[in-house]
Design a protein around this motif. Structure first.
Motif, PDB file in Angstrom:
ATOM      1  N   ARG A  55      29.481 118.001  -1.393  1.00 35.45           N
ATOM      2  CA  ARG A  55      29.197 117.677   0.164  1.00 35.45           C
ATOM      3  C   ARG A  55      28.279 116.083  -0.022  1.00 35.45           C
ATOM      4  O   ARG A  55      28.695 115.592   0.804  1.00 35.45           O
ATOM      5  CB  ARG A  55      28.622 118.837   0.674  1.00 35.45           C
ATOM      6  CG  ARG A  55      29.428 120.015   0.816  1.00 35.45           C
ATOM      7  CD  ARG A  55      28.879 121.206   1.653  1.00 35.45           C
ATOM      8  NE  ARG A  55      29.776 122.102   1.838  1.00 35.45           N
ATOM      9  CZ  ARG A  55      30.118 123.090   0.891  1.00 35.45           C
ATOM     10  NH1 ARG A  55      29.513 123.060  -0.250  1.00 35.45           N
ATOM     11  NH2 ARG A  55      30.884 124.161   1.162  1.00 35.45           N
ATOM     12  N   CYS A  56      27.216 116.392  -0.700  1.00 34.56           N
ATOM     13  CA  CYS A  56      26.558 115.349  -0.764  1.00 34.56           C
ATOM     14  C   CYS A  56      26.529 114.262  -1.882  1.00 34.56           C
ATOM     15  O   CYS A  56      25.756 113.296  -2.137  1.00 34.56           O
ATOM     16  CB  CYS A  56      25.051 115.643  -0.395  1.00 34.56           C
ATOM     17  SG  CYS A  56      23.964 116.149  -1.823  1.00 34.56           S
ATOM     18  N   TRP A  57      27.289 114.862  -2.832  1.00 32.74           N
ATOM     19  CA  TRP A  57      27.427 114.215  -4.234  1.00 32.74           C
ATOM     20  C   TRP A  57      26.026 113.930  -5.280  1.00 32.74           C
ATOM     21  O   TRP A  57      26.224 113.565  -6.023  1.00 32.74           O
ATOM     22  CB  TRP A  57      27.982 112.717  -3.949  1.00 32.74           C
ATOM     23  CG  TRP A  57      29.374 112.792  -3.429  1.00 32.74           C
ATOM     24  CD1 TRP A  57      29.583 112.604  -2.096  1.00 32.74           C
ATOM     25  CD2 TRP A  57      30.634 113.062  -3.878  1.00 32.74           C
ATOM     26  NE1 TRP A  57      30.842 112.701  -1.791  1.00 32.74           N
ATOM     27  CE2 TRP A  57      31.590 113.102  -2.948  1.00 32.74           C
ATOM     28  CE3 TRP A  57      30.957 113.309  -5.273  1.00 32.74           C
ATOM     29  CZ2 TRP A  57      32.803 112.962  -3.135  1.00 32.74           C
ATOM     30  CZ3 TRP A  57      32.389 113.263  -5.590  1.00 32.74           C
ATOM     31  CH2 TRP A  57      33.151 113.479  -4.414  1.00 32.74           C
ATOM     32  N   SER A  58      25.216 114.818  -4.856  1.00 35.49           N
ATOM     33  CA  SER A  58      23.914 114.838  -5.699  1.00 35.49           C
ATOM     34  C   SER A  58      24.111 115.503  -7.096  1.00 35.49           C
ATOM     35  O   SER A  58      25.031 116.510  -7.177  1.00 35.49           O
ATOM     36  CB  SER A  58      22.786 115.525  -5.031  1.00 35.49           C
ATOM     37  OG  SER A  58      21.678 115.759  -5.925  1.00 35.49           O
ATOM     38  N   GLU A  59      23.770 115.259  -8.082  1.00 36.20           N
ATOM     39  CA  GLU A  59      23.856 115.739  -9.426  1.00 36.20           C
ATOM     40  C   GLU A  59      22.648 116.771  -9.509  1.00 36.20           C
ATOM     41  O   GLU A  59      22.689 117.347 -10.625  1.00 36.20           O
ATOM     42  CB  GLU A  59      23.865 114.769 -10.627  1.00 36.20           C
ATOM     43  CG  GLU A  59      25.044 113.980 -10.468  1.00 36.20           C
ATOM     44  CD  GLU A  59      25.145 112.962 -11.356  1.00 36.20           C
ATOM     45  OE1 GLU A  59      24.179 112.855 -12.486  1.00 36.20           O
ATOM     46  OE2 GLU A  59      26.054 111.956 -11.359  1.00 36.20           O
ATOM     47  N   ASP A  60      21.657 116.935  -8.548  1.00 32.14           N
ATOM     48  CA  ASP A  60      20.639 117.898  -8.649  1.00 32.14           C
ATOM     49  C   ASP A  60      21.063 119.329  -8.240  1.00 32.14           C
ATOM     50  O   ASP A  60      20.815 119.646  -7.173  1.00 32.14           O
ATOM     51  CB  ASP A  60      19.571 117.242  -7.907  1.00 32.14           C
ATOM     52  CG  ASP A  60      18.208 118.198  -7.895  1.00 32.14           C
ATOM     53  OD1 ASP A  60      18.286 119.045  -8.978  1.00 32.14           O
ATOM     54  OD2 ASP A  60      17.263 118.201  -7.163  1.00 32.14           O
ATOM     55  N   VAL A  61      22.015 120.053  -9.131  1.00 33.87           N
ATOM     56  CA  VAL A  61      22.453 121.365  -8.803  1.00 33.87           C
ATOM     57  C   VAL A  61      22.119 122.236  -9.801  1.00 33.87           C
ATOM     58  O   VAL A  61      21.903 121.883 -10.745  1.00 33.87           O
ATOM     59  CB  VAL A  61      24.114 121.195  -8.616  1.00 33.87           C
ATOM     60  CG1 VAL A  61      24.397 120.452  -7.421  1.00 33.87           C
ATOM     61  CG2 VAL A  61      24.613 120.774  -9.769  1.00 33.87           C
ATOM     62  N   ALA A  62      22.021 123.533  -9.312  1.00 32.81           N
ATOM     63  CA  ALA A  62      21.643 124.518 -10.382  1.00 32.81           C
ATOM     64  C   ALA A  62      22.372 125.803 -10.323  1.00 32.81           C
ATOM     65  O   ALA A  62      22.970 125.897  -9.140  1.00 32.81           O
ATOM     66  CB  ALA A  62      19.941 124.817 -10.080  1.00 32.81           C
ATOM     67  N   TRP A  63      22.435 126.539 -11.410  1.00 33.57           N
ATOM     68  CA  TRP A  63      23.129 127.793 -11.280  1.00 33.57           C
ATOM     69  C   TRP A  63      22.346 128.880 -10.352  1.00 33.57           C
ATOM     70  O   TRP A  63      20.930 128.782 -10.467  1.00 33.57           O
ATOM     71  CB  TRP A  63      23.115 128.464 -12.532  1.00 33.57           C
ATOM     72  CG  TRP A  63      24.086 127.856 -13.637  1.00 33.57           C
ATOM     73  CD1 TRP A  63      23.874 126.894 -14.492  1.00 33.57           C
ATOM     74  CD2 TRP A  63      25.498 127.654 -13.564  1.00 33.57           C
ATOM     75  NE1 TRP A  63      24.836 126.418 -15.042  1.00 33.57           N
ATOM     76  CE2 TRP A  63      26.061 126.632 -14.249  1.00 33.57           C
ATOM     77  CE3 TRP A  63      26.424 128.058 -12.433  1.00 33.57           C
ATOM     78  CZ2 TRP A  63      27.383 126.738 -14.759  1.00 33.57           C
ATOM     79  CZ3 TRP A  63      27.940 127.994 -12.860  1.00 33.57           C
ATOM     80  CH2 TRP A  63      28.146 127.308 -13.913  1.00 33.57           C
ATOM     81  N   GLU A  64      22.926 129.819  -9.610  1.00 30.37           N
ATOM     82  CA  GLU A  64      22.215 130.857  -8.912  1.00 30.37           C
ATOM     83  C   GLU A  64      23.147 132.296  -9.058  1.00 30.37           C
ATOM     84  O   GLU A  64      24.336 131.978  -8.815  1.00 30.37           O
ATOM     85  CB  GLU A  64      22.225 130.306  -7.459  1.00 30.37           C
ATOM     86  CG  GLU A  64      21.609 131.153  -6.535  1.00 30.37           C
ATOM     87  CD  GLU A  64      21.453 130.681  -5.147  1.00 30.37           C
ATOM     88  OE1 GLU A  64      22.130 131.414  -4.235  1.00 30.37           O
ATOM     89  OE2 GLU A  64      21.069 129.804  -4.786  1.00 30.37           O
ATOM     90  N   THR A  65      22.421 133.229  -8.935  1.00 28.17           N
ATOM     91  CA  THR A  65      23.214 134.593  -9.257  1.00 28.17           C
ATOM     92  C   THR A  65      23.441 134.881  -7.673  1.00 28.17           C
ATOM     93  O   THR A  65      22.782 134.703  -6.869  1.00 28.17           O
ATOM     94  CB  THR A  65      22.372 135.486  -9.698  1.00 28.17           C
ATOM     95  OG1 THR A  65      21.929 135.380 -10.949  1.00 28.17           O
ATOM     96  CG2 THR A  65      23.190 136.896  -9.818  1.00 28.17           C
ATOM     97  N   ALA A  66      24.801 135.034  -7.359  1.00 30.90           N
ATOM     98  CA  ALA A  66      25.410 135.266  -6.155  1.00 30.90           C
ATOM     99  C   ALA A  66      25.068 136.971  -5.846  1.00 30.90           C
ATOM    100  O   ALA A  66      24.987 137.677  -6.686  1.00 30.90           O
ATOM    101  CB  ALA A  66      26.732 135.061  -5.850  1.00 30.90           C
ATOM    102  N   SER A  67      24.995 137.144  -4.354  1.00 31.89           N
ATOM    103  CA  SER A  67      24.703 138.675  -4.106  1.00 31.89           C
ATOM    104  C   SER A  67      26.082 139.565  -4.655  1.00 31.89           C
ATOM    105  O   SER A  67      25.825 140.915  -4.566  1.00 31.89           O
ATOM    106  CB  SER A  67      24.720 138.689  -2.701  1.00 31.89           C
ATOM    107  OG  SER A  67      25.632 138.447  -2.000  1.00 31.89           O
ATOM    108  N   GLY A  68      27.066 138.956  -4.680  1.00 40.31           N
ATOM    109  CA  GLY A  68      28.496 139.864  -5.179  1.00 40.31           C
ATOM    110  C   GLY A  68      28.943 140.228  -3.582  1.00 40.31           C
ATOM    111  O   GLY A  68      29.965 140.964  -3.853  1.00 40.31           O
TER     112      GLY A  68
END
Length: 148
Positions: A47-60
């Motif tokens: 969406r914003c093209w930032s490279e500042d992304v991280a893994w996150e556990t989804a709720s499922g």
């Protein structure tokens, strides 16, 4: 053809995702710049093209967006699974995900997915380390209509 077409080929970047899936955890990526979650995993925010992304556990948790019953697929091992339900679900965290629905079979006359409706509550489960979705335990179906 003798190869399996349903197994992912993990690379250095997606290894984290597939290792978590093998442990029964669904991961998504969240942008630290704009706060939006996305799936499939990418090294930048779509969406914003930032490279500042991280893994996150989804709720499922997810809701059913759309689906189709596949009656014929000649690629191994899909031919042995027909009919099956290919679906697109909206994860609770926001991203939309392609998947397969399991545990939706009905009487033979009705076939798979006879009781499905858009907005039905779903939960993730894993088959051979691959996330698939099933109807949520105790869930009776879709979203409450606005104003209800």
């Amino acid at each position: 053809m003798t190869g399996r077409h349903d197994l992912p080929e993990a690379d250095a970047f997606t290894r984290t995702y597939w290792d978590a899936a093998a442990e029964g955890r669904l991961l998504i990526r969240r942008c630290r710049a704009c706060g939006r979650a996305h799936h499939y995993p990418r090294e930048f925010c779509p969406r914003c093209w930032s490279e500042d992304v991280a893994w996150e556990t989804a709720s499922g948790r997810a809701t059913l967006y759309t689906w189709s019953v596949v009656h014929r697929n000649d690629l191994p091992p899909f031919a042995d699974r027909t009919p099956y339900v290919a679906a697109v679900v909206d994860l609770a965290e926001g991203p939309r995900m392609m998947t397969e629905l399991v545990g939706v079979g009905g009487p033979a006359a009705e076939g798979p997915a006879a009781d499905l409706s858009a907005g039905a509550d779903l939960e993730v489960t894993f088959r051979d380390g691959i996330p698939v979705f099933r109807p949520a335990a105790g869930g009776a179906g879709g979203r409450t209509p606005p104003g209800a």
